[in-house]
Design an enzyme around this catalytic site. Sequence first.
Site, PDB file in Angstrom:
ATOM      1  N   SER A  69      61.860  12.447  65.235  1.00  0.00           N
ATOM      2  CA  SER A  69      62.773  12.757  66.626  1.00  0.00           C
ATOM      3  C   SER A  69      63.967  13.271  66.183  1.00  0.00           C
ATOM      4  O   SER A  69      64.112  14.203  65.692  1.00  0.00           O
ATOM      5  CB  SER A  69      62.824  11.189  67.353  1.00  0.00           C
ATOM      6  OG  SER A  69      63.611  11.506  68.367  1.00  0.00           O
ATOM      7  N   ASP A 280      66.701  16.662  72.179  1.00  0.00           N
ATOM      8  CA  ASP A 280      66.623  16.326  70.601  1.00  0.00           C
ATOM      9  C   ASP A 280      65.678  17.024  69.916  1.00  0.00           C
ATOM     10  O   ASP A 280      64.988  17.620  70.263  1.00  0.00           O
ATOM     11  CB  ASP A 280      66.397  14.700  70.666  1.00  0.00           C
ATOM     12  CG  ASP A 280      65.127  14.353  70.964  1.00  0.00           C
ATOM     13  OD1 ASP A 280      64.457  14.950  71.543  1.00  0.00           O
ATOM     14  OD2 ASP A 280      64.750  13.117  70.412  1.00  0.00           O
ATOM     15  N   ASP A 284      62.149  14.999  73.477  1.00  0.00           N
ATOM     16  CA  ASP A 284      61.821  13.890  74.300  1.00  0.00           C
ATOM     17  C   ASP A 284      63.347  13.195  75.005  1.00  0.00           C
ATOM     18  O   ASP A 284      62.894  12.252  75.910  1.00  0.00           O
ATOM     19  CB  ASP A 284      60.821  12.859  73.814  1.00  0.00           C
ATOM     20  CG  ASP A 284      61.366  11.938  72.799  1.00  0.00           C
ATOM     21  OD1 ASP A 284      62.546  12.417  72.477  1.00  0.00           O
ATOM     22  OD2 ASP A 284      60.883  10.971  72.378  1.00  0.00           O
ATOM     23  N   ARG A 501      73.384  -5.786  68.749  1.00  0.00           N
ATOM     24  CA  ARG A 501      71.806  -5.819  68.518  1.00  0.00           C
ATOM     25  C   ARG A 501      71.192  -5.106  67.219  1.00  0.00           C
ATOM     26  O   ARG A 501      71.979  -3.994  66.780  1.00  0.00           O
ATOM     27  CB  ARG A 501      71.026  -5.320  70.023  1.00  0.00           C
ATOM     28  CG  ARG A 501      71.142  -3.933  69.934  1.00  0.00           C
ATOM     29  CD  ARG A 501      70.259  -3.210  70.989  1.00  0.00           C
ATOM     30  NE  ARG A 501      69.095  -3.018  70.603  1.00  0.00           N
ATOM     31  CZ  ARG A 501      68.671  -1.689  69.852  1.00  0.00           C
ATOM     32  NH1 ARG A 501      69.808  -0.802  69.449  1.00  0.00           N
ATOM     33  NH2 ARG A 501      67.405  -1.680  69.596  1.00  0.00           N
ATOM     34  N   THR A 505      65.183   1.001  64.361  1.00  0.00           N
ATOM     35  CA  THR A 505      64.834   2.215  63.631  1.00  0.00           C
ATOM     36  C   THR A 505      65.702   2.371  62.321  1.00  0.00           C
ATOM     37  O   THR A 505      65.235   3.394  61.628  1.00  0.00           O
ATOM     38  CB  THR A 505      65.252   3.508  64.513  1.00  0.00           C
ATOM     39  OG1 THR A 505      66.557   3.568  64.933  1.00  0.00           O
ATOM     40  CG2 THR A 505      64.404   3.602  65.762  1.00  0.00           C
TER      41      THR A 505
HETATM   42  C1  16G Z   1      63.570   5.090  69.444  1.00  0.00           C
HETATM   43  C2  16G Z   1      63.319   4.873  70.892  1.00  0.00           C
HETATM   44  C3  16G Z   1      64.164   5.093  71.846  1.00  0.00           C
HETATM   45  C4  16G Z   1      65.180   4.043  71.576  1.00  0.00           C
HETATM   46  C5  16G Z   1      65.552   4.072  70.219  1.00  0.00           C
HETATM   47  C6  16G Z   1      66.644   2.955  69.855  1.00  0.00           C
HETATM   48  C7  16G Z   1      61.122   5.543  71.524  1.00  0.00           C
HETATM   49  C8  16G Z   1      60.098   6.723  71.926  1.00  0.00           C
HETATM   50  N1  16G Z   1      62.131   5.691  70.950  1.00  0.00           N
HETATM   51  O1  16G Z   1      64.047   6.205  69.212  1.00  0.00           O
HETATM   52  O2  16G Z   1      63.602   4.850  73.118  1.00  0.00           O
HETATM   53  O3  16G Z   1      66.331   4.189  72.279  1.00  0.00           O
HETATM   54  O4  16G Z   1      64.637   4.123  69.235  1.00  0.00           O
HETATM   55  O5  16G Z   1      66.873   2.953  68.329  1.00  0.00           O
HETATM   56  O6  16G Z   1      60.705   4.564  71.980  1.00  0.00           O
HETATM   57  P1  16G Z   1      67.576   1.850  67.750  1.00  0.00           P
HETATM   58  O7  16G Z   1      66.786   0.451  67.762  1.00  0.00           O
HETATM   59  O8  16G Z   1      67.830   2.044  66.335  1.00  0.00           O
HETATM   60  O9  16G Z   1      69.022   1.574  68.312  1.00  0.00           O
HETATM   61 MG    MG Z   2      62.935  12.053  70.279  1.00  0.00          MG
END
Ligand code: 16G
Ligand code: MG
Length: 551
Positions: A69, A280, A284, A501, A505
Amino acid sequence: MPPSSLRVVYAFAREMHPKTSDVFIEYGTAGFRTKANLLEHVVYRMGLLAVIRSRVKNGRTIGMMITASHNLEPDNGVKLVDPDGEMLEESWESIATTLANVSDNDLEKTVQEIIATEKADMALKASVFIGMDTRYTSPRLAAAAANGVIALKGTPKEFGIVTTPMLHFFVKCRNDNTYGTPTEEGYYEKIVGAFKNIRKRLPARGDYNPRLYVDGANGVGGKKLKAIKKNLTELELELFNLGGVGEKLNLGCGADHVKVTQSPPKGITHPPFQRVASVDGDGDRIVYYYLDEQQKMYLLDGDRIATLIASYIQELLQACNATDISLGIVQTAYANGASTKYIQETLKVPVEFVKTGVKHLHHAAKTYDIGVYFEANGHGTVLYSDKAKKTINRISQEGDPTERKAAQLFLDFIDLTNETVGDAISDLFIVEAILCARGWSAVQWMELYDDLPCRQLKVTVKDRSVIKTTDAERICSEPEELQLKINELVAKYTNGRSFARPSGTEDIVRVYAEAETRQQADLLAAEVAQAVFDLAGGAGTRPELPAAPEL
Ligand code: 16G
Ligand code: MG
């Protein structure tokens, strides 16, 4: 499949896609995502899992998307798409995690356990659609995915470079041929075709200017828009950041950069008040912005898109006289407080909060006849229930002339929507169609309400899992003293709101704050970041406070 042929599978796995790292990897918010060189065995194994999943689902097609992404170029990732085009069912995430982390020696045993527990009939046919983004590591990983599929005698179909939402769309169409044709042409036919139909009904008027600048994040979304542009007279697209020589994916550009840094992408110049859409890396997410004469930036993010779409759907419902269709909006903690207030007090539409991550929003949106969901970061779409579709269809044939006309337009809006997942291209056309219908410039869109200034920060801690949250991540339940401290800090500011929080990712804690002025939002975010560092085991350098604003 007889055990002897399975044995070949595992010999092949060890030989071709061995597990070379002991780093634990987890199927997170949006699949596996990490440095590309740690992923080959993971992707191969997900190929195996996709085949099992396809058989558990009676041979229906499963999707595999190779992408990281908005992450920078050295990363990559893989996620699975379920037969209805939605994200992988949550209960399978832990199965995927187990399979990705077992040693090569335990691979055979683990696969057989999954087959037995999930009661997969391995005699059934299995079909897996594979797509990838533009990263240079993606072709190798897509090949590993296909090898995994072939190893368990599934049939892979490779789509090459496509946006993530296109792959979701193909999977849905393959399993439900009333939705569309599972090809890139089928996608353009449905989405772009619907936009052209709408524009036939609604020629440009008022302050709407069909010229749109697009920041393609040097990824796949921009490339696909370039293909679309060839046959598009209804919009004047000026495309930038298309991934030319030396232009790096997502670096200083793209929707995530624009939203998080609240600054324009590099590589693009445009006149004041020109609408710019920024997508992005895998197409998406989308946010819009414009600059005034003083180069001040005005951001039209996911909240703005959600409110624009919901207010227009409300108008269409009224024009169709479809009074028994419920409309709801789903947001996350990141939604600007001003957008929520606008939804509740002006639109008077129910709004619901869920945890970050598309699957949570998607799930909640399904509970309405029409559910609009958007993350502030620009990921979102609209879900239309069968009841809503049938009602609008009926009105388009049986209503009075005004109702029929509104319902026919509404049906085109439904076709314009990729209901499987948030889709930058589909969302771009939806926004453009609504602005055109209203004769609006981006400035008029911006005037719907005033955002509260907000700031996002990252904090590094030793173990981010010490932070637990509740109430759709708006409250920190552990460590307890952290929430008490956040309450104390928030209370000092007019219209203050803040939360922390753990990221799903990255190995960090995210802090969000909003308040009446930019300075106050910045200071509140920095104070909460310090509190996280002090009370949740900060690592590295303590976050610094900016100069104190006058309160
Ligand atoms: C991922 C998620 C997105 C979310 C982001 C949060 C999908 C397809 N994508 O990119 O929705 O806003 O993670 O990231 O679910 P974070 O937990 O690092 O803040
Ligand atoms: Mg994306």
